[in-house]
Design a protein around this motif. Structure first.
Motif, short mmCIF file in Angstrom:
data_model
loop_
_atom_site.label_atom_id
_atom_site.label_comp_id
_atom_site.label_asym_id
_atom_site.label_seq_id
_atom_site.Cartn_x
_atom_site.Cartn_y
_atom_site.Cartn_z
N GLU A 181 0.83 -1.22 0.00
CA GLU A 181 0.00 0.00 0.00
C GLU A 181 0.85 1.26 0.00
O GLU A 181 0.55 2.23 -0.71
N ALA A 233 2.39 1.74 -3.44
CA ALA A 233 1.37 2.21 -4.37
C ALA A 233 1.05 3.69 -4.14
O ALA A 233 0.91 4.47 -5.09
N ALA A 234 0.97 4.10 -2.88
CA ALA A 234 0.67 5.50 -2.56
C ALA A 234 1.82 6.41 -3.01
O ALA A 234 1.59 7.49 -3.57
N ARG A 269 3.98 5.82 -5.40
CA ARG A 269 4.02 5.86 -6.86
C ARG A 269 2.86 6.66 -7.43
O ARG A 269 2.96 7.21 -8.52
N GLN A 270 1.76 6.74 -6.70
CA GLN A 270 0.63 7.54 -7.15
C GLN A 270 0.96 9.03 -7.05
O GLN A 270 0.61 9.80 -7.92
N PRO A 318 5.28 8.97 -9.81
CA PRO A 318 5.59 7.68 -10.44
C PRO A 318 7.09 7.41 -10.59
O PRO A 318 7.49 6.28 -10.81
N GLY A 378 3.29 -1.61 -7.67
CA GLY A 378 3.39 -0.88 -8.93
C GLY A 378 4.80 -0.41 -9.28
O GLY A 378 4.97 0.37 -10.20
#
Length: 152
Positions: A91, A94-95, A97-98, A101, A129
């Motif tokens: 998580e 992912a956060a 990279r959001q 990136p 990701g």
């Protein structure tokens, strides 16, 4: 009539800098005491390897640390000194990279840690990701001038 003579007063244009020096010395002491406390992280002894260093980037990397007991720590978690589960690692990756990136993702495993735990951290980062996951190493003793991070 009596004539009054008025004596001209000279203006004194001096600034007393002693209070400013006192304040600066107090601030210097405060920064000297707090600076060592600002370094966060988990005590890890990465393995040594001869690897070329990564190029410097402006954004700080997300570092997943694996200690010798197989616990996972993430430097961008709410509490970087508290162990987290693999789901939380995914998580957080992912956060990150959001938000950006291009955030570099690095895994820093203790040399006494089980290889399987380091691989689980890498898989969790990829599930979050991250297309590339770097491994952090210490430079080899014969390679003292090289950097300390290599990428896989």
């Amino acid at each position: 009539m009596a004539r009054r003579t008025r004596r001209a007063r000279r203006m004194v244009a001096e600034i007393n800098v002693v209070p400013y020096i006192d304040v600066m010395l107090v601030l210097l002491v405060i920064f000297m005491v707090t600076a060592p406390m600002l370094q966060q992280g988990v005590e890890i002894e990465p393995p040594q390897a001869s690897a070329s260093p990564l190029e410097d980037t402006d954004e700080p990397p997300l570092v997943i640390s694996v200690n010798r007991d197989g616990e996972y720590f993430v430097n961008q978690a709410d509490n970087p000194d508290a162990p987290v589960g693999l789901e939380t690692v995914t998580e957080l990756v992912a956060a990150a990279r959001q938000v950006d990136p291009e955030t570099p993702i690095l895994v820093k495993g203790d040399r006494a840690s089980n290889y399987e735990n380091v691989m689980r951290a890498m898989v969790a980062a990829q599930q979050g990701g991250a297309p590339k996951v770097g491994l952090v190493t210490d430079s080899a003793p014969s390679d003292a001038g090289a950097g300390n991070e290599g990428e896989q």
